[in-house]
Design an enzyme around this catalytic site. Structure first.
Site: not given
Length: 256
Positions: A82, A144-146, A207, A235
């Protein structure tokens, strides 16, 4: 003088530096590192301002890359996840003689969505910046959930990421905002066409931050690089699919 937190583990003679993503720290690589340790000498780094490298303020991508490179092995492969993928890419561009091979994971040379370019919508990043000042913990938890949304192990993966964040010193709002600003503004697409080192890009098929639609666009833009998409991962494919992930990494780094 401020110093970065660095940890070295592993038994191999090939150096591999691991760079984490926004809001997190090097502990996110712990289980991956244990799997790779028999084959590589691994260097886990907390990026400036994150985790145990807390005595740094917000900075530009170039400044971050310079600090991370200072004190790294003279020659190593670099793997960045990332935001860490942007840092590793910047290092490969500015100091190619120090980079053996480059791997980016769930990363993009341009994270911001633009016309004919999939990515994170600007209003989402602006929203995170606004919310950080109001409710730090909830904003980071939402991010973080995403990162795990859609994968079969999403809830378990999000718990692991949260424990990584909360287990180490928490970055300041200034540092987190600076990281979001890098994600919002940096565009390395043109620069990466001049990249001179072997380059592997790994993606999660589900992602939501670096959509898989970006893969063929970068395949065309960077024809000398190679790409792998891990199905049913989001992700953080190295957390949801560690065996498949490490198999891809080992094959690329050990190949001549």
């Amino acid at each position: 003088m401020n110093e970065l937190y660095r940890e070295t583990i592993g038994e191999g003679d090939r150096h591999l530096v691991l760079l984490h993503g926004w809001g997190l720290n090097a502990e996110v690589w712990r289980y991956t590192a244990e799997r790779l340790a028999p084959h590589f000498c691994l260097h886990l780094v907390d990026l400036p301002g994150y985790g145990r490298s807390e005595n740094f303020g917000a900075m530009t991508l170039a400044e971050m890359a310079e600090i991370v490179l200072d004190g790294a092995p003279e020659k190593a492969s670099w793997m960045g996840w990332s935001l860490g993928g942007l840092v590793a890419s910047q290092i490969a561009l500015s100091a190619p003689q120090r980079v053996e091979k480059l791997i980016t994971v769930s990363s993009s040379p341009c994270f911001s969505a633009q016309e004919n370019w999939p990515g994170i919508r600007p209003e989402v990043l602006h929203g995170f910046q606004h919310q950080l000042s109001e409710d730090f913990q909830r904003t980071v938890e939402r991010f973080l959930a995403l990162q795990t949304l859609g994968s079969d192990s999403a809830r378990q993966d999000a718990r692991l990421l949260k424990s990584v964040v909360l287990g180490q010193p928490v970055p300041s709002v200034e540092v987190l905002n600076g990281g979001l600003e890098i994600l919002r503004q940096v565009d390395l697409r043109l620069a990466m066409t001049e990249l001179s080192v072997p380059f592997l890009r790994i993606y999660g098929a589900l992602d939501g931050l670096v959509p898989r639609k970006i893969v063929p666009l970068l395949d065309a833009l960077l024809p000398d690089s190679c790409s792998e998409v891990i199905e049913k991962s989001a992700h953080a494919p190295f957390i949801s699919h560690p065996e498949r992930f490490c198999e891809i990494v080992e094959r690329f780094l050990i190949a001549n």
